[in-house]
Design a protein around this motif. Structure first.
Motif, PDB file in Angstrom:
ATOM      1  N   SER A   1      29.185   0.925  28.304  1.00  0.00           N
ATOM      2  CA  SER A   1      29.135  -0.466  27.838  1.00  0.00           C
ATOM      3  C   SER A   1      28.267  -1.336  28.735  1.00  0.00           C
ATOM      4  CB  SER A   1      30.552  -1.037  27.749  1.00  0.00           C
ATOM      5  OG  SER A   1      31.172  -1.072  29.026  1.00  0.00           O
ATOM      6  N   VAL A   2      28.308  -1.110  30.039  1.00  0.00           N
ATOM      7  CA  VAL A   2      27.472  -1.899  30.953  1.00  0.00           C
ATOM      8  C   VAL A   2      25.991  -1.596  30.723  1.00  0.00           C
ATOM      9  CG1 VAL A   2      26.847  -2.192  33.378  1.00  0.00           C
ATOM     10  CG2 VAL A   2      29.242  -2.220  32.711  1.00  0.00           C
TER      11      VAL A   2
ATOM     12  N   GLN B   1      28.617  -6.680  26.216  1.00  0.00           N
ATOM     13  CA  GLN B   1      29.499  -5.653  26.776  1.00  0.00           C
ATOM     14  C   GLN B   1      30.808  -5.579  26.008  1.00  0.00           C
ATOM     15  OE1 GLN B   1      30.320  -6.055  30.958  1.00  0.00           O
ATOM     16  NE2 GLN B   1      31.581  -4.211  31.033  1.00  0.00           N
TER      17      GLN B   1
END
Length: 414
Positions: free
Chosen positions: A59-60, A106
């Protein structure tokens, strides 16, 4: 401004005359929470294992890729960014009152890989300024789909007006419904990731049993225990040893010389750890990841492969759905769409950048100022730095330009 005017306009948060902005008192603003209620929390079983680190890493990395509302030509080539678009403002400046654009992106990807399918709902909208039936998106939120209808979905969404999550029934053509491209690997009930999660939970149970503080010993008494009287006598002896151990400062007890004690607190032999290692390696191979990506030791080729096989499908799924739902058909015919932009020089070593910059400028692919922006330097004020030209060829042409002599003849005719 005079000193008196400066004192009148001075501002301090603790002595503010604007109670709507700051206050050290305790008025009622609505529901109170010690943590951010709008923050995404992973499902049970994923938050305390290696699964959480995998989710967070993906996600980052996805959130670092920029997404913008742009205009392209007939060949799908980038022309310009539509900065006055409300959707572009959500993706690049402010998504809502709680989230900046990177945090919002994110939230999208973390919810997507954890839930399997999510809904991105426009919360605040306005009528478009061009007079069409389209609308401008001002704020957006990520919601969890709880029920599916033929043309609608029920979405559990955070309401920043009252600080609580509420269920809304919205039309499918008004929200972005994004499925996880890796659903069969990460979200199916018997997928590789779910099997790994169950094995990790079983391994946690075994670890808790081994560290529960039990001694697991067997006391061999010097007589046969068959009658009820002998069983009662053995029970009293067991309790006596327990009391000695519990009441002793250092956990010491005494036994008779004819009694034997066998300790059993050895770790139980099982293949859970081998199964966890096998499933982890299988998950990494199916997602295009390696352990080096998580610990930051991956090389350029590994990172490019990870971005191409893992990150790109996720980001592409989001941009395609945003274009389909939030860009009108009339705008799409004019080349308006949502695109993502990744830095191609992110994983290039510093030692290779000078040679790469020289090839790009000599090949008239990039200008000098564009290469300076990649390096993080300020643009040059030289007007030639914004031109696509080969500096070596132009310099050679200037050096070989004929210079007339006093007699009117060229000195370098040869």
């Amino acid at each position: 401004m005079s000193l008196l005017d400066r004192l009148k306009n001075a501002f301090n948060a603790f002595s503010s005359r604007d109670p709507a902005a700051y206050s050290y008192q305790r008025p009622y603003y609505g529901m109170v929470s010690s943590t951010n209620p709008s923050r995404k929390r992973l499902n049970y079983g994923n938050e305390r294992s290696i699964i959480a680190s995998i989710y967070n890493r993906i996600s980052v990395d996805c959130a670092q890729i920029k997404m913008e509302v742009v205009r392209v030509d007939d060949e799908d080539r980038y022309i310009e960014t539509i900065k006055d678009s409300g959707l572009n403002n959500v993706l690049t400046t402010e998504a809502n009152i709680d989230q900046a654009p990177t945090d919002f992106r994110q939230d999208i990807f973390l919810s997507l890989i954890d839930e399997g399918t999510i809904a991105v709902v426009p919360v605040d909208t306005d009528i478009a300024s061009d007079g069409t039936e389209s609308y401008e998106i001002l704020t957006m939120r990520v919601g969890k789909i709880t029920e599916w209808f033929p043309d609608r979905v029920r979405v559990n969404l955070y309401n920043d007006r009252n600080g609580q999550k509420q269920d809304l029934i919205v039309r499918k053509d008004k929200v972005a419904i994004i499925p996880n491209p890796f659903y069969s690997i990460m979200n199916e009930p018997n997928s590789t990731l779910k099997r790994l999660t169950r094995k990790l939970n079983m391994l946690d149970v075994v670890d808790e049993q081994q560290s529960s503080g039990k001694l697991d010993i067997i006391i061999q008494l010097p007589y046969v225990i068959k009658s009820e009287a002998r069983k009662a006598q053995a029970e009293r002896r067991r309790k006596d040893i327990e009391e000695q151990l519990a009441g002793s400062k250092y956990g010491i007890a005494y036994t008779d010389g004819t009694e034997h004690i066998t300790q059993l607190n050895r770790p139980a032999e099982n293949n859970l750890l081998n199964q966890v290692d096998y499933l982890t390696n299988m998950l990494f191979s199916q997602l295009g990841m390696t352990q080096a990506i998580l610990d930051g030791s991956a090389d350029e080729q590994t990172m490019n492969n990870y971005y191409e096989r893992t990150i790109a499908p996720l980001v592409n799924a989001v941009t395609e759905e945003f274009t389909r739902k939030f860009i009108s058909k009339n705008s799409r015919t004019r080349g308006v769409c949502v695109k993502y932009f990744n830095d191609p020089f992110k994983f290039v070593p510093t030692s290779k950048l000078p040679d790469l910059a020289d090839k790009l400028t000599r090949g008239e692919i990039a200008t000098s100022n564009e290469m300076r922006s990649i390096l993080g330097w300020k643009p040059s004020s030289d007007p030639n730095a914004d031109e696509l030209r080969n500096p070596n060829l132009n310099k050679q042409a200037e050096e070989t330009e004929p210079i007339p002599n006093s007699g009117g003849e060229n000195q370098n005719d040869e």
